[in-house]
Design a protein around this motif. Structure first.
Motif, PDB file in Angstrom:
ATOM      1  N   LEU A 362       0.814  -1.213   0.000  1.00 50.35           N
ATOM      2  CA  LEU A 362       0.000   0.000   0.000  1.00 50.35           C
ATOM      3  C   LEU A 362       0.851   1.268   0.000  1.00 50.35           C
ATOM      4  CD1 LEU A 362      -2.763  -1.046   2.566  1.00 50.35           C
ATOM      5  CD2 LEU A 362      -2.956  -0.923   0.077  1.00 50.35           C
ATOM      6  N   GLN A 363       2.176   1.097   0.107  1.00 53.25           N
ATOM      7  CA  GLN A 363       3.112   2.230   0.105  1.00 53.25           C
ATOM      8  C   GLN A 363       2.731   3.259   1.175  1.00 53.25           C
ATOM      9  OE1 GLN A 363       2.947   3.364  -4.136  1.00 53.25           O
ATOM     10  NE2 GLN A 363       4.927   2.336  -4.402  1.00 53.25           N
ATOM     11  N   LEU A 364       2.563   2.757   2.390  1.00 53.17           N
ATOM     12  CA  LEU A 364       2.211   3.630   3.508  1.00 53.17           C
ATOM     13  C   LEU A 364       3.487   4.287   4.036  1.00 53.17           C
ATOM     14  CD1 LEU A 364      -0.292   1.275   5.366  1.00 53.17           C
ATOM     15  CD2 LEU A 364      -0.742   2.925   3.536  1.00 53.17           C
ATOM     16  N   GLY A 365       3.589   5.587   3.917  1.00 56.61           N
ATOM     17  CA  GLY A 365       4.826   6.279   4.282  1.00 56.61           C
ATOM     18  C   GLY A 365       4.969   6.515   5.771  1.00 56.61           C
ATOM     19  N   THR A 366       3.951   7.081   6.402  1.00 56.47           N
ATOM     20  CA  THR A 366       3.989   7.338   7.837  1.00 56.47           C
ATOM     21  C   THR A 366       2.693   6.839   8.462  1.00 56.47           C
ATOM     22  OG1 THR A 366       3.032   9.553   7.629  1.00 56.47           O
ATOM     23  CG2 THR A 366       5.441   9.382   7.567  1.00 56.47           C
ATOM     24  N   LEU A 380      -3.731   2.313  14.124  1.00 62.03           N
ATOM     25  CA  LEU A 380      -2.845   3.178  13.350  1.00 62.03           C
ATOM     26  C   LEU A 380      -3.637   3.877  12.254  1.00 62.03           C
ATOM     27  CD1 LEU A 380      -0.032   0.530  12.799  1.00 62.03           C
ATOM     28  CD2 LEU A 380       0.122   2.465  14.369  1.00 62.03           C
ATOM     29  N   ARG A 381      -3.372   5.157  12.067  1.00 64.42           N
ATOM     30  CA  ARG A 381      -3.977   5.869  10.942  1.00 64.42           C
ATOM     31  C   ARG A 381      -2.936   5.975   9.836  1.00 64.42           C
ATOM     32  NH1 ARG A 381      -8.241   8.134   9.171  1.00 64.42           N
ATOM     33  NH2 ARG A 381      -9.390   7.837  11.118  1.00 64.42           N
ATOM     34  N   ALA A 382      -3.310   5.434   8.656  1.00 64.14           N
ATOM     35  CA  ALA A 382      -2.405   5.420   7.520  1.00 64.14           C
ATOM     36  C   ALA A 382      -2.716   6.500   6.509  1.00 64.14           C
ATOM     37  CB  ALA A 382      -2.462   4.050   6.839  1.00 64.14           C
ATOM     38  N   GLY A 383      -3.845   7.175   6.659  1.00 64.78           N
ATOM     39  CA  GLY A 383      -4.232   8.228   5.740  1.00 64.78           C
ATOM     40  C   GLY A 383      -5.578   8.785   6.146  1.00 64.78           C
ATOM     41  N   VAL A 387      -7.448   3.307   8.133  1.00 61.37           N
ATOM     42  CA  VAL A 387      -6.832   2.958   9.407  1.00 61.37           C
ATOM     43  C   VAL A 387      -6.499   1.474   9.372  1.00 61.37           C
ATOM     44  CG1 VAL A 387      -7.930   4.787  10.755  1.00 61.37           C
ATOM     45  CG2 VAL A 387      -9.096   2.594  10.491  1.00 61.37           C
ATOM     46  N   VAL A 388      -5.452   1.092  10.110  1.00 57.99           N
ATOM     47  CA  VAL A 388      -4.994  -0.291  10.078  1.00 57.99           C
ATOM     48  C   VAL A 388      -4.618  -0.755  11.478  1.00 57.99           C
ATOM     49  CG1 VAL A 388      -4.142  -0.105   7.708  1.00 57.99           C
ATOM     50  CG2 VAL A 388      -2.588   0.366   9.610  1.00 57.99           C
ATOM     51  N   ALA A 389      -4.620  -2.073  11.638  1.00 58.00           N
ATOM     52  CA  ALA A 389      -4.051  -2.708  12.827  1.00 58.00           C
ATOM     53  C   ALA A 389      -3.109  -3.789  12.328  1.00 58.00           C
ATOM     54  CB  ALA A 389      -5.142  -3.306  13.704  1.00 58.00           C
ATOM     55  N   LEU A 390      -1.864  -3.750  12.776  1.00 60.30           N
ATOM     56  CA  LEU A 390      -0.832  -4.687  12.344  1.00 60.30           C
ATOM     57  C   LEU A 390      -0.459  -5.556  13.533  1.00 60.30           C
ATOM     58  CD1 LEU A 390       1.432  -2.084  10.482  1.00 60.30           C
ATOM     59  CD2 LEU A 390      -0.472  -3.413   9.523  1.00 60.30           C
ATOM     60  N   LYS A 391      -0.905  -6.813  13.524  1.00 58.50           N
ATOM     61  CA  LYS A 391      -0.731  -7.683  14.685  1.00 58.50           C
ATOM     62  C   LYS A 391       0.383  -8.697  14.465  1.00 58.50           C
ATOM     63  CE  LYS A 391      -3.028 -11.441  15.594  1.00 58.50           C
ATOM     64  NZ  LYS A 391      -2.027 -12.362  16.200  1.00 58.50           N
ATOM     65  N   SER A 392       1.320  -8.747  15.388  1.00 54.09           N
ATOM     66  CA  SER A 392       2.298  -9.824  15.386  1.00 54.09           C
ATOM     67  C   SER A 392       1.577 -11.146  15.622  1.00 54.09           C
ATOM     68  CB  SER A 392       3.330  -9.579  16.488  1.00 54.09           C
ATOM     69  OG  SER A 392       4.267 -10.621  16.524  1.00 54.09           O
TER      70      SER A 392
END
Length: 412
Positions: A362-366, A380-383, A387-392
């Motif tokens: 998705l080329q998420l920069g910050t 997390l807000r990606a734009g 919004v996303v959640a990145l789970k280990s």
């Protein structure tokens, strides 16, 4: 910028950023090394790389490039973040990266502490536990890329580093920051540059953080950051968050015990479709087909490739470990692109490699840091509309996917 952080994956980097934000620091997570300078208000910058399982030389090169950027921002201290289960092989990448950073910073007394008590990771007498199990008995011994077969972090790290590995035992840690600092001095005097430090409680991490004040380099899991904001005069504060409406989806590529339980729980309540790894690798199942299925579902659909370890091993043996992993990651990246293009505004991912593939695809920069969903996983807000959640893989309660979607929407 005062504290510079280098993460070896995206999921743990977001957790680290969350830990620092809860401690009162103004934090930004960067996906890869930024092209320009950081905003002047940033107190802690987390450069998230995808270096955990790539060739050692490339992991070192990228980590040193991140270090150069962070030093150019004026950072007073560097934190190298890796997984709280110390995911690595006898060749690396934790040891070689830690060595390179230590030499570049002329750092000694380098703390090695993957402990994260909030998620059940503790270190006692140099051995890493996951809840009440030794590391090599918790399921991590079956990890497809970094199987962890020895719980002694000193012994596991030794072949990865050019330096002697020391140890600060729990008794010194329990006695507080001054005793920890003295023990680090003693280990340094004995010729140990990388020093494993025991930790069983959050209070231990706070004490280790206080003892680390002024050290040029610290290494550990995201939990090691608990005690660091206070060193920079920061105090805990609520993390602001604006929820996101729209449609949601879940992608899971982790084969961990925790994620497989989460997948089973979710599949019994919501639309779910398995992604057989062999079908993707052999070209019989495409990312477009999976994305179209997700977009046709109501509620919170899940697409997953989370087979049992024996099945994963069979696929790897037939197709090659690297080829299998690269093909699946490319598939998840393409699915994510199609989902966002199709109107998905909340995206939840499980698995470090899967999350990294999605972020890169998705080329998420910050990423702006939001509130914690479960220990180790923030929103997390990606734009403006994503919004996303990145789970280990090993993190989160059994109903994590539902909890994550609620939090991403701004619900309690």
């Amino acid at each position: 910028m005062r504290l510079g952080c280098i993460g070896d994956d995206f999921t743990g980097s977001s957790d680290l950023a969350n830990t620092l934000a809860k401690g009162g620091m103004r934090v930004v997570q960067y996906t890869g090394i930024p092209d320009g300078p950081a905003a002047p208000w940033v107190e802690a910058g987390v450069v998230a790389l995808k270096t955990r399982s790539i060739p050692v030389k490339e992991a070192v090169r990228q980590s040193l490039a991140a270090l150069d950027w962070l030093r150019a921002q004026g950072c007073e201290q560097i934190l190298f973040k890796y997984c709280s289960t110390f995911d690595s092989t006898p060749e690396g990448n934790i040891g070689p990266v830690a060595d390179a950073l230590a030499e570049a910073l002329d750092a000694r007394k380098v703390i090695v502490c993957p402990a994260f008590p909030g998620t059940g990771r503790s270190i006692y007498q140099g051995h890493l536990f996951v809840a009440d199990r030794l590391l090599n008995e918790c399921g991590m011994q079956n990890h497809p890329l970094t199987p962890m077969t020895d719980p002694d972090i000193r012994r596991w790290l030794a072949p990865q580093t050019r330096h002697r590995v020391g140890h600060v035992a729990a008794g010194d840690v329990f006695a507080g920051p001054e005793r920890i600092a003295a023990a680090l001095e003693a280990q340094d005097a004995a010729g140990h540059r990388l020093i494993v430090v025991d930790a069983l409680r959050d209070a231990d991490l706070v004490a280790i953080g206080a003892a680390a004040k002024g050290l040029p380099l610290i290494t550990g899991g995201s939990g090691i950051a608990i005690g660091l904001p206070a060193n920079f005069g920061c105090t805990p504060a609520p993390v602001p968050w604006q929820g996101q409406g729209g449609r949601a989806a879940v992608l899971s590529g982790s084969c961990s015990t925790a994620t497989r339980a989460q997948v089973a729980h979710h599949a019994a309540r919501h639309p779910a479709r398995e992604i057989p790894a062999e079908e993707v690798i052999e070209g019989r199942l495409s990312a477009a087909e999976i994305a179209d299925w997700i977009l046709a579902q109501e509620g919170l659909p899940l697409a997953y490739s989370s087979a049992d370890p024996a099945e994963v091993a069979r696929v790897q043996e037939r197709h090659g470990r690297a080829h299998a992993a690269e093909t699946l990651e490319a598939c998840f990246a393409e699915i994510a692109r199609r989902l966002v293009a199709g109107g998905i505004t909340r995206l939840i991912t499980a698995g470090g490699e899967t999350s990294g593939a999605v972020v890169e695809g998705l080329q998420l920069g910050t990423l702006d840091i939001g509130p914690e969903i479960d220990p180790g996983v923030p929103a997390l807000r990606a734009g403006p509309d994503l919004v996303v959640a990145l789970k280990s893989g090993n993190f989160g309660a059994v109903d994590f996917f539902e909890k994550a979607d609620a939090r991403l929407q701004g619900l309690p």
